[in-house]
Design a protein around this motif. Structure first.
Motif, PDB file in Angstrom:
ATOM      1  N   THR A   1      54.238  39.951 -41.365  1.00 32.67           N
ATOM      2  CA  THR A   1      54.110  38.497 -41.457  1.00 32.67           C
ATOM      3  C   THR A   1      52.666  38.117 -41.771  1.00 32.67           C
ATOM      4  O   THR A   1      51.737  38.633 -41.132  1.00 32.67           O
ATOM      5  CB  THR A   1      54.546  37.845 -40.129  1.00 32.67           C
ATOM      6  OG1 THR A   1      55.922  38.163 -39.910  1.00 32.67           O
ATOM      7  CG2 THR A   1      54.380  36.336 -40.154  1.00 32.67           C
TER       8      THR A   1
ATOM      9  N   ALA B   1      62.981  30.053 -42.853  1.00 31.50           N
ATOM     10  CA  ALA B   1      62.313  31.356 -42.991  1.00 31.50           C
ATOM     11  C   ALA B   1      62.905  32.374 -42.015  1.00 31.50           C
ATOM     12  O   ALA B   1      63.170  33.518 -42.377  1.00 31.50           O
ATOM     13  CB  ALA B   1      60.812  31.193 -42.737  1.00 31.50           C
TER      14      ALA B   1
ATOM     15  N   ARG C   1      66.329  33.983 -42.763  1.00 30.52           N
ATOM     16  CA  ARG C   1      66.341  34.917 -43.899  1.00 30.52           C
ATOM     17  C   ARG C   1      66.103  36.357 -43.451  1.00 30.52           C
ATOM     18  O   ARG C   1      66.441  37.281 -44.158  1.00 30.52           O
ATOM     19  CB  ARG C   1      65.248  34.539 -44.908  1.00 30.52           C
ATOM     20  CG  ARG C   1      65.374  33.153 -45.461  1.00 30.52           C
ATOM     21  CD  ARG C   1      66.261  33.100 -46.622  1.00 30.52           C
ATOM     22  NE  ARG C   1      65.817  33.963 -47.693  1.00 30.52           N
ATOM     23  CZ  ARG C   1      66.180  33.812 -48.952  1.00 30.52           C
ATOM     24  NH1 ARG C   1      66.969  32.827 -49.285  1.00 30.52           N
ATOM     25  NH2 ARG C   1      65.776  34.643 -49.877  1.00 30.52           N
TER      26      ARG C   1
ATOM     27  N   LEU D   1      57.245  38.155 -44.479  1.00 32.93           N
ATOM     28  CA  LEU D   1      57.347  36.712 -44.249  1.00 32.93           C
ATOM     29  C   LEU D   1      55.980  36.082 -44.498  1.00 32.93           C
ATOM     30  O   LEU D   1      54.981  36.480 -43.881  1.00 32.93           O
ATOM     31  CB  LEU D   1      57.794  36.453 -42.801  1.00 32.93           C
ATOM     32  CG  LEU D   1      57.866  35.006 -42.343  1.00 32.93           C
ATOM     33  CD1 LEU D   1      58.853  34.216 -43.190  1.00 32.93           C
ATOM     34  CD2 LEU D   1      58.267  34.923 -40.868  1.00 32.93           C
TER      35      LEU D   1
ATOM     36  N   SER E   1      55.558  36.207 -54.030  1.00 28.75           N
ATOM     37  CA  SER E   1      56.943  35.776 -54.229  1.00 28.75           C
ATOM     38  C   SER E   1      57.372  35.918 -55.677  1.00 28.75           C
ATOM     39  O   SER E   1      58.567  35.862 -55.974  1.00 28.75           O
ATOM     40  CB  SER E   1      57.111  34.317 -53.791  1.00 28.75           C
ATOM     41  OG  SER E   1      56.357  33.486 -54.635  1.00 28.75           O
TER      42      SER E   1
ATOM     43  N   PHE F   1      59.947  36.446 -48.215  1.00 27.05           N
ATOM     44  CA  PHE F   1      60.209  35.002 -48.134  1.00 27.05           C
ATOM     45  C   PHE F   1      58.900  34.251 -48.001  1.00 27.05           C
ATOM     46  O   PHE F   1      58.080  34.528 -47.125  1.00 27.05           O
ATOM     47  CB  PHE F   1      61.131  34.657 -46.965  1.00 27.05           C
ATOM     48  CG  PHE F   1      61.487  33.190 -46.956  1.00 27.05           C
ATOM     49  CD1 PHE F   1      62.453  32.699 -47.808  1.00 27.05           C
ATOM     50  CD2 PHE F   1      60.826  32.300 -46.116  1.00 27.05           C
ATOM     51  CE1 PHE F   1      62.765  31.338 -47.830  1.00 27.05           C
ATOM     52  CE2 PHE F   1      61.128  30.945 -46.120  1.00 27.05           C
ATOM     53  CZ  PHE F   1      62.113  30.460 -46.980  1.00 27.05           C
ATOM     54  N   HIS F   2      58.712  33.284 -48.894  1.00 28.39           N
ATOM     55  CA  HIS F   2      57.488  32.484 -48.910  1.00 28.39           C
ATOM     56  C   HIS F   2      57.835  31.050 -48.538  1.00 28.39           C
ATOM     57  O   HIS F   2      58.556  30.378 -49.275  1.00 28.39           O
ATOM     58  CB  HIS F   2      56.892  32.552 -50.338  1.00 28.39           C
ATOM     59  CG  HIS F   2      55.754  31.619 -50.558  1.00 28.39           C
ATOM     60  ND1 HIS F   2      55.415  31.122 -51.788  1.00 28.39           N
ATOM     61  CD2 HIS F   2      54.847  31.093 -49.701  1.00 28.39           C
ATOM     62  CE1 HIS F   2      54.372  30.336 -51.693  1.00 28.39           C
ATOM     63  NE2 HIS F   2      54.008  30.292 -50.430  1.00 28.39           N
ATOM     64  N   LEU F   3      57.336  30.613 -47.396  1.00 27.25           N
ATOM     65  CA  LEU F   3      57.516  29.211 -47.020  1.00 27.25           C
ATOM     66  C   LEU F   3      56.290  28.452 -47.505  1.00 27.25           C
ATOM     67  O   LEU F   3      55.191  28.595 -46.957  1.00 27.25           O
ATOM     68  CB  LEU F   3      57.671  29.068 -45.499  1.00 27.25           C
ATOM     69  CG  LEU F   3      57.872  27.642 -44.999  1.00 27.25           C
ATOM     70  CD1 LEU F   3      59.192  27.076 -45.494  1.00 27.25           C
ATOM     71  CD2 LEU F   3      57.810  27.574 -43.487  1.00 27.25           C
TER      72      LEU F   3
ATOM     73  N   LEU G   1      53.970  32.515 -44.488  1.00 26.12           N
ATOM     74  CA  LEU G   1      54.047  31.121 -44.054  1.00 26.12           C
ATOM     75  C   LEU G   1      52.733  30.429 -44.411  1.00 26.12           C
ATOM     76  O   LEU G   1      51.662  30.840 -43.947  1.00 26.12           O
ATOM     77  CB  LEU G   1      54.277  31.056 -42.535  1.00 26.12           C
ATOM     78  CG  LEU G   1      55.534  31.751 -42.008  1.00 26.12           C
ATOM     79  CD1 LEU G   1      55.556  31.745 -40.471  1.00 26.12           C
ATOM     80  CD2 LEU G   1      56.783  31.063 -42.540  1.00 26.12           C
TER      81      LEU G   1
END
Ligand SMILES: Nc1ncnc2c1ncn2[C@@H]1O[C@H](COP(=O)(O)OP(=O)(O)OP(=O)(O)O)[C@@H](O)[C@H]1O
Length: 265
Positions: free
Chosen positions: A194, A154, A157, A162, A50, A80-82, A164
Motif C-alpha cells: 500500500t 478500494a 477490490r 493499493l 495504474s 487499484f488507484h484511488l 491512495l
C-alpha cells in the motif's frame, strides 16, 4: 512479493515530471507514505502505476514482472488507484457504487452479485461506519463522506497494490485516524503493498512503515519514517525545518517550521 520502481521517466508533452525515479523494494504487508511538496509528482507516479500515464522509460516491477506487460484487466485487478478527485454519479447509491467497484473486477457485462460480494460490501461499509448512508445517492454526500466511499471501493477490490492519493484530505480528525488504521490493518491482513500520498507528516510518521519523499520528480529520501524525517534532504525538499518529538502516548509528532525562522535560530 515486492514492488520496485526502476529508473522511471515521465513527461506531460514537453514538460518532464518524473526523472529517473527509483525506489523500493516495497514489501507486502507494509504501508508506505509518499510525501513531497505540491507538484512534486506524487499523483503522476500513481498514474504511471495504474497505466493512466505511460512512462517514457523505466519500469515498475511487481516481483520481477513489469506492470507495463500486463493486460489492462489484469493490471486493474492487481493495482487499484484511488485518485484525488472522486466523481459523484448522482444516480447511484453508496451501496451500488461500492458493489460496482467489486464487480468490475471480473470485467464483462455480468454485474449480478453473489452472496460473498454482497457480504464483503456490507462488511467494508460497516467498518467505515457508512452503513447508515448505504442507500443514499452518491451525489448527495459531503466531500468527506464521498472520500470514505472511495476508500470502501478500494478495500472491496482487494488488490495486490493499493494506491491512495490523499485519502484523508477531506476527513475530520477521528475519520483520518480510523481510515488510516483500517488501511494499515487491511494491508497487513491481506499482505498488500500500500502506498498512501499524504501531506500530513505526522499522520505519515504515525502510520507508515516506510517513507518516500519526492522532490521535483525524484526520490529525495527513502526509508524508516523517523530517520527520513530527520534528514537534511527531507527538510530541503519542503524548504522547512522539521522538529520531531515523541508524545507522552508514544506517537511521533512532526512540527515543520519556516526555514527563515530556522536560519534565525
Ligand atoms: N495533465 C497534466 N498536464 C500537464 N501537466 C500536468 C498534468 N498533471 C500534472 N501536471 C504537472 O505535473 C507536475 C506534477 O503534478 P502532480 O499532480 O503529479 O503533483 P503532486 O505531487 O501530486 O501535487 P499535489 O501535492 O499538489 O497534489 C506539476 O508540475 C503539474 O503541474
Amino acid at each position: 512479493m515486492s514492488l520496485t520502481i526502476d529508473d522511471l521517466n515521465f513527461a506531460y508533452g514537453p514538460h518532464p515530471v518524473l526523472h529517473r525515479l527509483a525506489a523500493g523494494p516495497l514489501e507486502r504487508g507494509a504501508l508506505t507514505a509518499l510525501v513531497g511538496p505540491n507538484g512534486s509528482g506524487k499523483s503522476t507516479l500513481f498514474r504511471c502505476f495504474s497505466g493512466a500515464a505511460r512512462p517514457l522509460g523505466g519500469r515498475i516491477l511487481l516481483d520481477s514482472q513489469d506492470l507495463a506487460v500486463l493486460k489492462d484487466r489484469e493490471r486493474s485487478r492487481r493495482v487499484f488507484h484511488l485518485a484525488q478527485d472522486l466523481s459523484a454519479r448522482a444516480a447511484l447509491t453508496v451501496f451500488e457504487v461500492v458493489l460496482l467497484a467489486r464487480k468490475s473486477l471480473t470485467g464483462g457485462m455480468d454485474l449480478r452479485a453473489g452472496l460473498c460480494d454482497l457480504r464483503l460490501v456490507q462488511t467494508v461499509l460497516g467498518s467505515l461506519d457508512l452503513d447508515g448512508l448505504s442507500q443514499r445517492h452518491i451525489g448527495t454526500l459531503s466531500g468527506g463522506q464521498r472520500q470514505l466511499v472511495g476508500i470502501a471501493q478500494a478495500l472491496v477490490r482487494e488488490p495486490d497494490v493499493l494506491l491512495l492519493d490523499e485519502p484523508t484530505s477531506a476527513l475530520d480528525v477521528r475519520r483520518q485516524l480510523e481510515v488510516l488504521q483500517i488501511v494499515q490493518r487491511v494491508t497487513r491482513e491481506r499482505s498488500m503493498i500500500t502506498i498512501v500520498a499524504l501531506h500530513d507528516l505526522s499522520l505519515a510518521a504515525r502510520f507508515a512503515d516506510r517513507l518516500l519523499v519526492l522532490k521535483d520528480g525524484c526520490i529525495a529520501e527513502e526509508g524508516d519514517p523517523e530517520e527520513v524525517l530527520q534528514t537534511q534532504a527531507t527538510s530541503d525538499a519542503y524548504r522547512v525545518g522539521i522538529h520531531l518529538e515523541r508524545s507522552s502516548r508514544g506517537s511521533l509528532l512532526v512540527e515543520p517550521y519556516l526555514s527563515s525562522l530556522r536560519a534565525a535560530e
